[in-house]
Scaffold this motif. Structure first.
Motif, short mmCIF file in Angstrom:
data_model
loop_
_atom_site.label_atom_id
_atom_site.label_comp_id
_atom_site.label_asym_id
_atom_site.label_seq_id
_atom_site.Cartn_x
_atom_site.Cartn_y
_atom_site.Cartn_z
N MET A 83 5.02 3.72 -4.52
CA MET A 83 5.44 2.45 -3.94
C MET A 83 6.42 1.71 -4.84
O MET A 83 6.28 1.70 -6.07
N HIS A 85 7.29 -2.07 -4.65
CA HIS A 85 6.90 -3.26 -3.88
C HIS A 85 8.00 -4.31 -3.75
O HIS A 85 8.09 -5.00 -2.73
N ARG A 92 9.87 -8.86 -1.31
CA ARG A 92 8.84 -7.87 -1.03
C ARG A 92 9.37 -6.88 -0.01
O ARG A 92 9.72 -7.25 1.12
N ASP A 94 8.13 -3.24 -0.09
CA ASP A 94 7.14 -2.15 0.09
C ASP A 94 7.80 -0.85 0.51
O ASP A 94 7.44 -0.23 1.51
N GLU A 260 1.98 -5.93 4.65
CA GLU A 260 2.26 -5.41 3.32
C GLU A 260 1.47 -4.14 3.10
O GLU A 260 0.37 -3.98 3.64
N ILE A 261 2.04 -3.21 2.32
CA ILE A 261 1.32 -1.99 1.93
C ILE A 261 0.79 -2.21 0.53
O ILE A 261 1.56 -2.31 -0.43
N ASN A 262 -0.53 -2.32 0.41
CA ASN A 262 -1.12 -2.65 -0.88
C ASN A 262 -0.96 -1.54 -1.91
O ASN A 262 -0.65 -1.80 -3.08
N ARG A 263 -1.18 -0.31 -1.49
CA ARG A 263 -1.04 0.82 -2.43
C ARG A 263 -1.02 2.13 -1.66
O ARG A 263 -1.37 2.18 -0.49
#
Length: 538
Positions: A83, A85, A92, A94, A260-263
């Motif tokens: 990622m 971010h 942001r 991502d 959002e893509i956290n991880r």
């Protein structure tokens, strides 16, 4: 300085080479050099055979050579997805960073238009079986998910949402030569396969909805569109939605659609595939299908196709394992004989090949039933079809579940045995694709419902339909072509098991019944595969 003589330099030098094996392996054509696969194609394609056969002969060299080389490069640990971010200006974004090779492979495979109206189902089916022999390669899970999204959009056209027609065109037929990628995000941290436990909230906003909450296991996180399950505010029913990753004009700006893509998760297998955790913060979503039947819609259409595809993938995995194990055993000599000339090895190779052909035959037979039925992707068991059609739809439903659990379980066993034919070289990641595919099949066993969940579902299904489809009728229909003794044996076992506490409270009796149910399903489905194999061989 004293010069080393040529004689001294030659001492200790090993001239052994794998070149002969590598040349043969690298020149294999996965369709042309697979006689059994060609026999299966001939049996099931009927009047289309000549056309499909020629297209496969043209297609196969690309997947066997060029795409295989790309898949090997994509699998290297140093190029796995990661990622990014934020951009340089603290926006942001991502961005999921993937190697250039996966973009090339993705564009070429999706560019085939495998779900387009211009490609016949059988041509698509066999091409996908060949593509699965690459392993995951960052493309086969997205391909499967895209199939489910296309089927969902085809099943529920909605003039109130012209955006959905645009999404269908983009994924099915392509726009300006570009084919979009689909995904399915259903799992939440508290639920896993328990979709009724979803708490992701869909808040109405005009005709559309805004999503708020978390999805915990989201494969193909790089997709353009996703099928997402959520509960509409104020209800306790799960609904199904289509969510664009970017709104029009925003993809180029890397501005995601309210999430959002956290991880990215670190997985045992399918490591080339970005699987993420997603936080929805007001993503625009379009409802699809009946709003109070989201689970039935998601499972009956999207997950059914994914489970069906996993069976196709397992057939491809085993065919490749058998082909390469046989090739290596014919090349490698130990203790003065080729590996294949030892009875223990010969028996193992025979077992691997038989399992590969039996699994392939079963996959063809199930897909043939799928194509014979009108709209076989139904939300739930009940339907308005005539009773005989309902029974065939039920057969398909259960066969897809049985294939998923049995083919993945046996697939891991067969890949492990094929690896052992290579001995120490078999576990070397750069020597063979088999370790990577072994990990992929282990992950596939968990996708779309693990074994125990699906065994439970099959047991419940058979109990629910017993008033209009008896166990005896079910066994006789599924195992049509088996001898009467075999049908009676399975009928007696099934009738007995349906009266026992397979799903009861934990006790010695219930655990014994559960273990017998597990073994019954495995044996029953392998018998179905064996019938399919005999039909092709005859």
């Amino acid at each position: 300085m004293k010069l080393v003589s040529q004689e001294t330099e030659a001492k200790g030098k090993n001239s052994y080479s794998f070149d002969e094996f590598l040349e043969k392996r690298d020149n294999l054509d996965w369709y042309r050099d697979e006689p059994f696969l060609q026999k299966a194609v001939k049996k099931f394609t009927g009047s289309q055979h000549s056309q499909v056969h020629e297209k496969l002969l043209s297609f196969s060299p690309t997947v066997s050579a060029k795409w295989n080389r790309l898949a090997e490069r994509i699998a290297r640990p140093e190029v796995r997805p990661y990622m990014l971010h934020f951009d340089a200006f603290n926006n942001r974004i991502d961005r999921i960073v993937r190697p250039q090779e996966v973009h090339q492979l993705e564009n070429e495979i999706f560019g085939e238009g495998l779900f387009s109206r211009n490609m016949t189902p059988w041509e698509s089916f066999v091409k996908r079986m060949l593509i699965h022999q690459l392993g995951e390669a960052g493309v086969t899970c997205p391909l499967t998910c895209t199939h489910g999204l296309v089927a969902l959009l085809d099943q529920f056209p909605d003039e109130d949402y012209p955006e959905l027609q645009d999404i269908l065109n983009h994924t099915k037929e392509g726009l300006n030569g570009e084919f979009a990628i689909g995904a399915q995000f259903m799992t939440e941290i508290q639920g896993g396969s328990d979709l009724p436990a979803n708490v992701l909230e869909a808040v109405p906003e005009g005709k559309c909805y805004r999503l708020y909450g978390n999805k915990f296991f989201c494969s193909a996180a790089h997709a353009d569109y996703s099928v997402v399950t959520a509960k509409i505010s104020g209800t306790d029913k799960v609904s199904t939605f289509i969510v664009p990753s970017w709104l029009p004009g925003d993809k180029e700006k890397e501005k995601r659609n309210g999430y959002e893509i956290n991880r990215i998760k670190w997985k045992l297998g399918t490591a080339e595939l970005p699987t993420g955790e997603i936080q929805y913060k007001g993503a625009r979503a379009y409802p699809i299908g009946p709003k109070d039947k989201g689970i039935a819609v998601a499972v009956g259409i999207v997950l059914t196709l994914s489970r069906l595809e996993i069976g196709i993938a397992c057939a491809g995995f085993m065919l490749r394992a058998s082909r390469e194990a046989n090739l290596y055993s014919d090349f490698r000599s130990v203790f003065g004989k080729k590996v294949k000339d030892y009875p223990l090895a010969a028996n193992k190779l025979k077992r691997i090949q038989h399992a590969a052909e039996r699994t392939t035959a079963g996959a063809f037979k199930i897909y043939n039933l799928f194509l014979q039925l009108d709209k076989p992707l139904n939300p739930g068991i009940k339907s308005g079809h005539p009773i005989e059609v309902r029974k065939k739809l039920f057969n398909l439903r259960e066969l897809v579940l049985l294939q998923k659990i049995c083919a993945t379980n046996e697939g891991a066993e067969i890949l492990r045995e094929a690896i052992s034919v290579f001995a120490g070289n078999g576990v070397m990641e750069e020597f063979s694709s088999l370790p990577r595919i072994f990990r992929d099949v282990v992950v596939n066993e968990q996708w779309e419902g693990p074994r125990n969940l699906l065994l439970t579902q099959i047991y419940r299904d058979l109990g629910r339909v017993s008033d209009w489809y008896s166990p005896a009728e079910f066994v006789a229909s599924v195992l049509e072509g088996a001898d009467s003794e075999t049908i009676k044996k399975f009928t007696d076992q099934l009738e007995d098991l349906l009266q026992r506490p397979v799903l009861g409270e934990v006790s010695e009796a219930s655990m014994e019944a559960a273990a017998e149910w597990d073994l019954f399903c495995d044996s029953f489905f392998k018998t179905y595969q064996q019938i399919a194999l005999k039909e092709i061989e005859d």
